[in-house]
Design an enzyme around this catalytic site. Structure first.
Site, PDB file in Angstrom:
ATOM      1  N   HIS B  62      82.102  80.017  11.066  1.00 51.00           N
ATOM      2  CA  HIS B  62      81.250  81.062  10.468  1.00 51.00           C
ATOM      3  C   HIS B  62      81.943  82.405  10.619  1.00 51.00           C
ATOM      4  CE1 HIS B  62      80.267  81.332  14.718  1.00 51.00           C
ATOM      5  NE2 HIS B  62      79.491  82.366  14.547  1.00 51.00           N
ATOM      6  N   HIS B  64      81.549  85.347  12.055  1.00 45.61           N
ATOM      7  CA  HIS B  64      81.361  86.359  13.100  1.00 45.61           C
ATOM      8  C   HIS B  64      82.741  86.662  13.687  1.00 45.61           C
ATOM      9  CE1 HIS B  64      76.770  85.695  13.835  1.00 45.61           C
ATOM     10  NE2 HIS B  64      77.014  86.654  12.942  1.00 45.61           N
ATOM     11  N   ASP B  66      84.126  87.122  16.496  1.00 46.93           N
ATOM     12  CA  ASP B  66      84.723  86.407  17.634  1.00 46.93           C
ATOM     13  C   ASP B  66      85.255  85.027  17.240  1.00 46.93           C
ATOM     14  OD1 ASP B  66      81.906  85.906  17.340  1.00 46.93           O
ATOM     15  OD2 ASP B  66      81.932  84.826  19.236  1.00 46.93           O
ATOM     16  N   HIS B  67      85.018  84.623  16.001  1.00 46.80           N
ATOM     17  CA  HIS B  67      85.582  83.356  15.506  1.00 46.80           C
ATOM     18  C   HIS B  67      86.654  83.590  14.436  1.00 46.80           C
ATOM     19  CE1 HIS B  67      82.386  80.681  17.334  1.00 46.80           C
ATOM     20  NE2 HIS B  67      81.901  81.902  17.532  1.00 46.80           N
ATOM     21  N   ASP B 212      78.677  78.285  16.310  1.00 48.78           N
ATOM     22  CA  ASP B 212      77.518  78.651  17.118  1.00 48.78           C
ATOM     23  C   ASP B 212      76.269  78.044  16.497  1.00 48.78           C
ATOM     24  OD1 ASP B 212      79.463  80.214  18.291  1.00 48.78           O
ATOM     25  OD2 ASP B 212      78.586  82.107  17.740  1.00 48.78           O
TER      26      ASP B 212
END
Lengths: 307, 307
Positions: B62, B64, B66-67, B212
């Site tokens: 996804h 976000h 941090d990914h 997540d």
């Protein structure tokens, strides 16, 4: 006053298992200034126990990814941590667009005010100044607009001899004048020369950052006599043609700049991934300038102290 | 066939000095698949001696930061290293725009073909398939479109008993049929049942990635009986309200999913920075599901082996 620089990354564009991309933190007492923000900078800050929230000023030398890619994560982390203090970023104007695009893309809610200071290509300018310190940018020579930065203490007050305060019953307001160089008329009307009341001030300390850049003697006037110079040293002498072509420096060229500028100490960084062992770069630099060291990631260098 | 996953990052959105943002590499024999690409992934790959050039497929769960934040550096490094092989990226369609914006901004010269596979929100779909392995995406439940991935071996051929080949003088073409379950008519015209000629095939192994996500029982059908499940476990039970609000899972919820799905082993990751010590998360998970471990960065877990 503590005055130091902590090295966070010393790789050139392609990082490897030993080296992180460019970033370092200058500390002046309780002020922390970040220079460049390569990928992983926020993690390197944490590893080196530098409190992210203490950084209020970020200087970006130029817009190549290895000096920028860590910024998006850091800015996003600040909001997640609820930062409220203003954050100053000094960089090429275009970076503002990229930050805005990212914030929009990731739907970031920004918890603080970001004050963007656009650096104009080729300019020499004071970017930050307070009572104790000034930070000045100056142009470097690279494939895109790039700036170096010099951090310099202001001239300091003379040190008043404590026993003279008692001897001449000097008032608080007089103390400040004497520290600034005034003589004293004692209560008996006698002239007491400043040099009898004071000792010389602490020497003014300074640090300069030059990365990325080709060999560029124009910087010499800006970095003259600094206590510590961090200069990029991407290549060895045998790869000087590549240095010329890519507008980077050899270690020996960095040392020449240090020598001509009469700096006290030289730190080499921004090493090409092609060298597994960078001791030869140090050796090549030392031929020209003895007080040279390889910048160690995670090490805090005190400005004004010899290696 | 080697089948393993190496964990590169186990932090949630705010990384700390101990943990990197989300990323892991699934290895199937000589194929390497990257899942998520948080900041610092290319450096973590180097540290773990995983050859960047072996990765031909990158799956982004996804969008976000941090990914994702490590992707720009990795893609840029590939060009600097002169990569020529195609690179497949599987992600929400919007990521294509961000990559294009970056390439344009940094004036990146791309040395390879990037094949972008747009993942549609809510879809369950096979993304990759060859003779031995399939990779399927399925929806998770998070604040934006998010997918999990399951890596599963294809059904394997039965193992033919070598001495039977000699005994019945079995031809090469017959061998393949027998491995696929056929019986044999011997040269004397006698029926020899397959089970006399073969032993059972090696069991089919599988790995699933769920991060997540909130507690989301819809995934159970997709991950049923996998050998190893990596499931996010951002929070402890005492913070279950926060898990509910932010659409993340508690460690115990991750363990419940593992229990109901009858997986063999569970790896927990994506830990909130608020916990200095994550042993209590493990303890809370083990109440529901004993075969649980904390995912260790830098560790390669063999799929199909017990902890």
């Amino acid at each position: 006053m503590d005055f130091s620089v902590t090295i966070l990354g010393t790789s050139s564009a392609v990082p490897n298992s030993q080296r992180n991309p460019s970033s370092q933190v200058v500390r002046y007492n309780s002020n922390y200034f970040l220079i460049d923000c390569g990928e992983g900078t926020q993690i390197q800050l944490r590893r080196n126990k530098i409190n992210l929230s203490k950084i209020n000023h970020i200087f970006i030398s130029h817009l190549h990814g290895d000096h920028v890619y860590g910024l998006f994560g850091l800015l996003s982390t600040y909001s997640m941590l609820g930062r409220e203090k203003d954050l100053n970023i000094y960089a090429d104007a275009k970076l503002k667009d990229l930050i805005a695009y990212h914030n929009d893309f990731f739907n970031n809610k920004i918890s603080y005010k970001l004050i963007f200071h656009a650096l104009k290509e080729g300019d020499t300018e004071i970017l930050f100044e307070d009572k104790l310190l000034s930070i000045k940018m100056f142009p470097l020579k690279h494939s895109i607009a790039t700036h170096g930065f010099v951090f310099k203490e202001k001239e300091k007050q003379r040190n008043i001899k404590k026993y003279k305060i008692e001897e001449f019953n000097i008032s608080v307001s007089q103390i400040n004048e004497i520290k600034n160089g005034s003589d004293l008329i004692s209560q008996e009307g006698k002239l007491v020369l400043n040099k009898e009341l004071t000792t010389d001030p602490e020497p003014v300390r300074s640090f300069a950052y030059c990365s990325d850049t080709a060999y560029f003697p124009n910087v010499i006037d800006e970095i003259k006599n600094v206590d510590l110079l961090y200069h990029e040293a991407t290549f060895m002498n045998k790869d000087i043609k590549r240095a010329y072509k890519t507008l980077h420096s050899t270690a020996e060229q960095a040392a020449s700049i240090a020598e001509i500028s009469e700096v006290k100490n030289l730190l080499l960084g921004h090493f090409s991934t092609r060298y597994n062992n960078i001791d030869p770069l140090l050796a090549e630099a030392k031929v020209k300038f003895e007080n040279t060291e390889i910048a160690q990631e995670g090490k805090e260098y005190q400005i004004g102290l010899d290696f």
